[in-house]
Design an enzyme around this catalytic site. Structure first.
Site, PDB file in Angstrom:
ATOM      1  N   GLY B  17       0.821  -1.209   0.000  1.00 16.65           N
ATOM      2  CA  GLY B  17       0.000   0.000   0.000  1.00 16.65           C
ATOM      3  C   GLY B  17       0.852   1.255   0.000  1.00 16.65           C
ATOM      4  N   GLY B  19      -0.313   4.368   0.116  1.00 16.02           N
ATOM      5  CA  GLY B  19      -1.086   5.512   0.600  1.00 16.02           C
ATOM      6  C   GLY B  19      -0.296   6.249   1.672  1.00 16.02           C
ATOM      7  N   PHE B  20      -1.002   7.028   2.484  1.00 12.31           N
ATOM      8  CA  PHE B  20      -0.302   7.820   3.495  1.00 12.31           C
ATOM      9  C   PHE B  20       0.481   6.939   4.466  1.00 12.31           C
ATOM     10  CE2 PHE B  20      -3.652  10.957   2.314  1.00 12.31           C
ATOM     11  CZ  PHE B  20      -2.802  11.966   1.894  1.00 12.31           C
ATOM     12  N   GLU B 182     -18.730  17.361   1.157  1.00 12.19           N
ATOM     13  CA  GLU B 182     -17.967  17.988   0.072  1.00 12.19           C
ATOM     14  C   GLU B 182     -18.663  17.782  -1.271  1.00 12.19           C
ATOM     15  OE1 GLU B 182     -14.463  15.706   0.532  1.00 12.19           O
ATOM     16  OE2 GLU B 182     -13.526  17.079   1.949  1.00 12.19           O
ATOM     17  N   ASP B 312      -6.009   3.088   7.448  1.00 16.62           N
ATOM     18  CA  ASP B 312      -7.437   2.771   7.551  1.00 16.62           C
ATOM     19  C   ASP B 312      -7.705   1.289   7.776  1.00 16.62           C
ATOM     20  OD1 ASP B 312      -7.983   5.389   7.140  1.00 16.62           O
ATOM     21  OD2 ASP B 312      -8.872   5.176   5.151  1.00 16.62           O
ATOM     22  N   ALA B 327      -6.107  11.126   7.120  1.00 16.90           N
ATOM     23  CA  ALA B 327      -4.742  11.119   6.600  1.00 16.90           C
ATOM     24  C   ALA B 327      -3.680  11.328   7.687  1.00 16.90           C
ATOM     25  CB  ALA B 327      -4.611  12.159   5.485  1.00 16.90           C
TER      26      ALA B 327
END
Lengths: 431, 431
Positions: B17, B19-20, B182, B312, B327
């Site tokens: 992964g 991601g962050f 949003e 997550d 995040a």
């Protein structure tokens, strides 16, 4: 449902295709006493000359496209429809549109029709090559090509087998016209510079980029001296240029030149053949070998003075030579059709179309291009700057121009290409 | 194939992964005596907090993503692999990867493993809703959503039937968390401002945008006063906020709230449920109801101190409350795992993870946001500026920040959204 303006029925102009020809015709009719319906399969006008930049990850798709509705929002006599034309009944002056798969087809009655649906790829009777050698006409084509090019380096990195690795690092671009030259030059730059330091098991600079041209020289529409210079510039960028032998086979593993041995290449790009949009066949009009509609001097179709064809779909001869399938010619044809419609509305005969050739530009890669403008021939850095300024200048919409300039400035200094993002859900599943 | 560094075998850290969590762990191990393999299905790191901007055509896909290889090109102890993890043999310390559909699976032997594959949508046992109410987790999701939103206005424009037209102009966003807020706020702005003057048969401002939240208030992770302010800001933007009733049915025509009547809405967006990535199930470890792996204090898995989970995918309790799936938490967890690995390598026990909560931001739309930072509560214009600066600041890579700023400045003054380009080959064929 012909709305009336005062007492008179307002003539209805239907324009199929929002490319250079269709959009320029639409704009040139802004003040004409007509109502216009502009039909396109896509919601955007595409600045096709920069499409290879999207394919090679230098620009984002929205950088070179603008929504047709937005471009035309202030032109109140235009209605834009996202739809595909599926039939034309010329005697009845009626066109059939398919709007969505689940909707019934709808019809438009026109007084004047402009068919400007452009061109598509042609595989010279080898449609089975399409799956292995994608072409470049739409934004979706460009994103598909981008994914294939970027994935090829990933597959090479992941492979333990030297032969397979070499096949993934072997790229072929078929066709030495402007698009083929741009793609091959940029691909060589990506391999040699952009991807430097990014892989651990392969050296992307070892990638073999071949440009395959069946004819004797690349950029055949340019003078011979510029073709030769373009070839030398390509070779300096790392492209192997092969001329004089046609491709005789393409499959998922590679290709064959003439009656030679198969050459392994997992990525083959098609930039060789162009055929007219199939919509030309909806008209009962003579067409040339590439499917282009042979139009009269005023760009109208024989026996149907109210039906016009413009842009890449039109076959126009001038002084014994065909008018080339380039953006300036399409714009001029589009504007001419608007003139012709206005003349007819005023009860006058439509004038004859005359193509004004402002010159020929082709970019090759970083600081490399050729220019042939009214006898002035440039190549190299100077030609590249000329090409760059011309292309940014002609990009529709100030915002796009600014973003494209920033992207290019950044790319120039960093050798980076910001759009190196593989899109498509099955990124890890694809060959 | 464990390469050796001098005499010692260099420990191999596999991170799944980019991601962050995964990327921050990778970077924090830059100077550690390890070799790292970073595995991701996508070739890019995605700045997920701005994904809704791609879905609503404010930004291009490449604006919020950067190739992992490029980000890590100078970190010589990392190898990036574009692949999917398909099996984990924890006793043997071995992970199986699928690289491409036509290739054999490969294996990696690890000394340390970090699983950080994030989250996906969850439809609460109603997987049949997925086809009608797409969610937003990847760039491909965002482009799909963009296509649907833009096509809905096209279909409304093309329809002659008032009921069908209204159904195409009826939008529902399910879920009142940050993503739902949003999306709903931006969608209302698009309908009221961006598309103004562009259609001839419909008035986009007549579009009905409903935000459906089953719980009592939107943005439930914020203090009640800010939830109330967010609701008022949404309503001012033109969003109808419906709280307190769960959605009980969704199909291609619309939805049902509780045991009410069916509401026609051709476009339903799913922003309600999040489930952990299915990769968590590859570990023999306890998981919570959302499928998140319940990790120990140091973020490692019970009985496997060499296997960590972060971001997550990790279920972490702190002071009796779950660490949120945002995040900053993912980055902190990633960095912590790097610490833990370094400690283990030095023969020391890994420290316990401690989440530092810097606050909570959510944007709502043009000049509308809520901020809750260490007791300071802001809403409206000031909160929006705070949110904007924070998000542009945290965007990876200087170039992206600059482009995003320009796009936003432009969007702000013009109300325009430059990426309103419908991509996807079947634009005219889709419902």
């Amino acid at each position: 449902m012909n709305p009336t303006h005062g007492d008179a029925v307002i003539p209805h102009v239907v324009i199929v295709g929002g490319g250079f020809a269709g959009l320029w015709a639409t704009r040139a009719l802004a003040t004409a006493p007509v109502r216009i319906t502009l039909v396109d399969r896509h919601n955007h006008h595409l600045f096709q000359p920069l499409l290879y930049q999207v394919a090679t990850a230098g620009l984002s798709a929205p950088d070179i496209a603008a929504p047709l509705r937005h471009i035309l929002r202030k032109q109140r006599n235009v209605e834009v429809r996202l739809a595909e034309a599926t039939a034309i009944d010329a005697p009845a002056r009626r066109i059939t549109l398919a709007e969505a798969a689940d909707a019934n087809p709808s019809h438009l009655d026109y007084d004047y029709l402009l068919l400007a649906s452009g061109a598509t790829h042609a595989y010279f009777g080898h449609d089975e090559w399409a799956a292995h050698a994608p072409g470049l006409k739409t934004l979706d084509d460009a994103l598909t090509l981008r994914r294939r090019l970027l994935l090829a380096f990933e597959r090479a990195e992941a492979s333990d087998d030297p032969a397979e690795r070499a096949a993934w690092l072997s790229f072929a671009v078929v066709g030495g016209g402007p698009t083929g030259v741009e793609l091959a030059g940029t691909l060589a730059e990506i391999a040699r510079h952009t991807l430097k330091h990014e892989f651990r098991n392969i050296d992307p600079a070892q990638a073999r980029v071949r440009l395959l041209e069946a004819g004797p020289r690349v950029l055949a529409s340019f003078p011979e001296s510029l073709s030769a210079k373009a070839r030398r510039q390509l070779e300096r960028l790392g492209v192997e240029v092969v001329t004089g032998t046609p491709v005789s086979a393409i499959d998922g593993r590679g290709y064959v030149l003439g009656d030679g041995m198969p050459v392994p290449a997992r990525t083959v790009v098609w930039a060789a053949g162009v055929a007219a949009s199939p919509l030309g066949a909806l008209l009962d009009a003579p067409r040339d070998r590439a499917g282009r509609v042979q139009v009269g001097a005023d760009l109208s179709v024989p026996n149907h003075p109210e039906v016009f064809v413009a842009g890449d779909l039109a076959s126009v001869q001038q002084d014994g030579r065909p008018v080339p399938g380039v953006a300036p010619a399409a714009k001029q044809m589009g504007a001419h059709v608007a003139h012709a419609v206005r003349a007819r509305l005023a009860g006058q005969p439509a004038p004859a179309f005359r193509y004004r050739d402002f010159g020929n530009l082709a970019t090759i890669g970083r600081m490399a291009a050729v220019v042939d403008v009214r006898g002035v021939r440039l190549s190299g850095v100077l030609a590249w700057w000329f090409w760059l300024i011309a292309h940014v200048f002609f990009l529709i919409g100030f915002r796009n121009r600014l973003i494209v300039l920033i992207n290019w400035t950044w790319a120039y200094w960093s050798y980076q290409r910001h759009a190196r993002i593989i899109l498509g859900r099955e990124a890890a599943d694809e060959p």
